[in-house]
Write a protein that holds these residues in place. Structure first.
Motif, PDB file in Angstrom:
ATOM      1  N   ARG A 165       0.845  -1.195   0.000  1.00  0.00           N
ATOM      2  CA  ARG A 165       0.000   0.000   0.000  1.00  0.00           C
ATOM      3  C   ARG A 165       0.881   1.247   0.000  1.00  0.00           C
ATOM      4  O   ARG A 165       1.909   1.307   0.677  1.00  0.00           O
ATOM      5  N   GLU A 167       0.488   4.135   1.331  1.00  0.00           N
ATOM      6  CA  GLU A 167       0.650   4.758   2.654  1.00  0.00           C
ATOM      7  C   GLU A 167       1.719   4.039   3.476  1.00  0.00           C
ATOM      8  O   GLU A 167       2.557   4.680   4.120  1.00  0.00           O
ATOM      9  N   THR A 168       1.705   2.713   3.430  1.00  0.00           N
ATOM     10  CA  THR A 168       2.677   1.942   4.201  1.00  0.00           C
ATOM     11  C   THR A 168       4.091   2.137   3.681  1.00  0.00           C
ATOM     12  O   THR A 168       5.037   2.348   4.453  1.00  0.00           O
ATOM     13  N   THR A 170       5.210   4.655   1.980  1.00  0.00           N
ATOM     14  CA  THR A 170       5.636   6.028   2.240  1.00  0.00           C
ATOM     15  C   THR A 170       6.248   6.143   3.629  1.00  0.00           C
ATOM     16  O   THR A 170       7.308   6.766   3.819  1.00  0.00           O
ATOM     17  N   ARG A 223      -4.129   5.933  -8.683  1.00  0.00           N
ATOM     18  CA  ARG A 223      -4.360   5.173  -7.455  1.00  0.00           C
ATOM     19  C   ARG A 223      -4.983   3.799  -7.707  1.00  0.00           C
ATOM     20  O   ARG A 223      -4.958   2.946  -6.816  1.00  0.00           O
TER      21      ARG A 223
END
Length: 235
Positions: A165, A167-168, A170, A223
């Protein structure tokens, strides 16, 4: 994706500078050979002897200058610290590898250590936030519903692979001192094209690639791409 990578390299280094590049899990060496032909010094790591043999066969047909600046090593991404000193490379590529690694954080930390200050880490990963797209577009509703809560891609040919993911990753890149600089979506539209369908005519292919490139840079399309291309920069 080659255009995206070239843009990131061009934004960080003067035109004509010969860079030290490490390609971890280089497969058949498509990117590594392309970068060596561009004048860079390339080291390719590959753990699959068959793929490594294919790269060496291809390299044998290249001019002497390219052969001299291309080194191959039979190893994987967990062994970079065995073969190289920290800060040995300006660019590290890890494309299509993390999906086969159960716990990628240690691998990523090792790759970041290989970068000189200001160096570029280029990752290509399966996008966990878009796993429901392919089965959904194919009308496989049970598969789509299962994919929403999964971090494993079970669709398509080949073995199940792990997905990441944005977010992870990043947060992980920030934690290993190679924070995210830019990211792109890869295979936004082409993911739904049957693999047995041949390439379209040249003019249609050009339009397809232009649409893919635009979508990979544009919200919200990027995305839902099948893959993510993330570029971190070593602090």
């Amino acid at each position: 994706m080659a255009r995206q990578l070239d843009e990131q390299i061009g934004a960080r280094y003067p035109v004509g500078q010969r860079l030290r590049i490490l390609d971890v899990g280089m497969g058949r060496g498509t990117q590594a050979l392309r970068l060596a032909r561009a004048g860079h010094t390339v080291t390719g790591l590959e753990s699959d002897p068959e793929m490594l043999g294919a790269v060496r066969e291809a390299l044998a047909t290249e001019p002497a200058g390219i052969r001299e600046r291309f080194r191959t090593i039979e190893a994987d991404g967990r062994e970079t610290g065995v073969h190289f000193l920290p800060g040995s490379f300006d660019v590290v590529l890890c494309h299509g590898v993390l999906m086969y690694v159960d716990e990628p954080d240690a691998v990523l930390a090792g790759l970041a250590r290989m970068l000189a200050p200001g160096g570029l880490l280029s990752l290509l990963v399966r996008n966990a936030d878009a796993l429901a797209m392919r089965p959904g577009l194919a009308g496989d509703w049970p598969g789509a519903l299962a994919a929403f809560d999964s971090d494993t891609d079970a669709g398509g040919p080949g073995p199940r692979v792990r997905a990441d993911r944005l977010e992870t990753l990043t947060a992980t890149l920030a934690g290993i001192a190679a924070p995210l600089h830019e990211w792109y979506g890869v295979r936004v539209f082409t993911e739904s094209v049957p693999p047995d369908r041949g390439l379209p005519a040249a003019d249609e292919l050009e339009r397809l690639l232009a649409a893919e490139d635009r979508a990979g840079r544009t919200e919200p399309y990027r995305r839902v791409a099948a893959l993510l291309h993330l570029c971190g920069v070593r602090g």
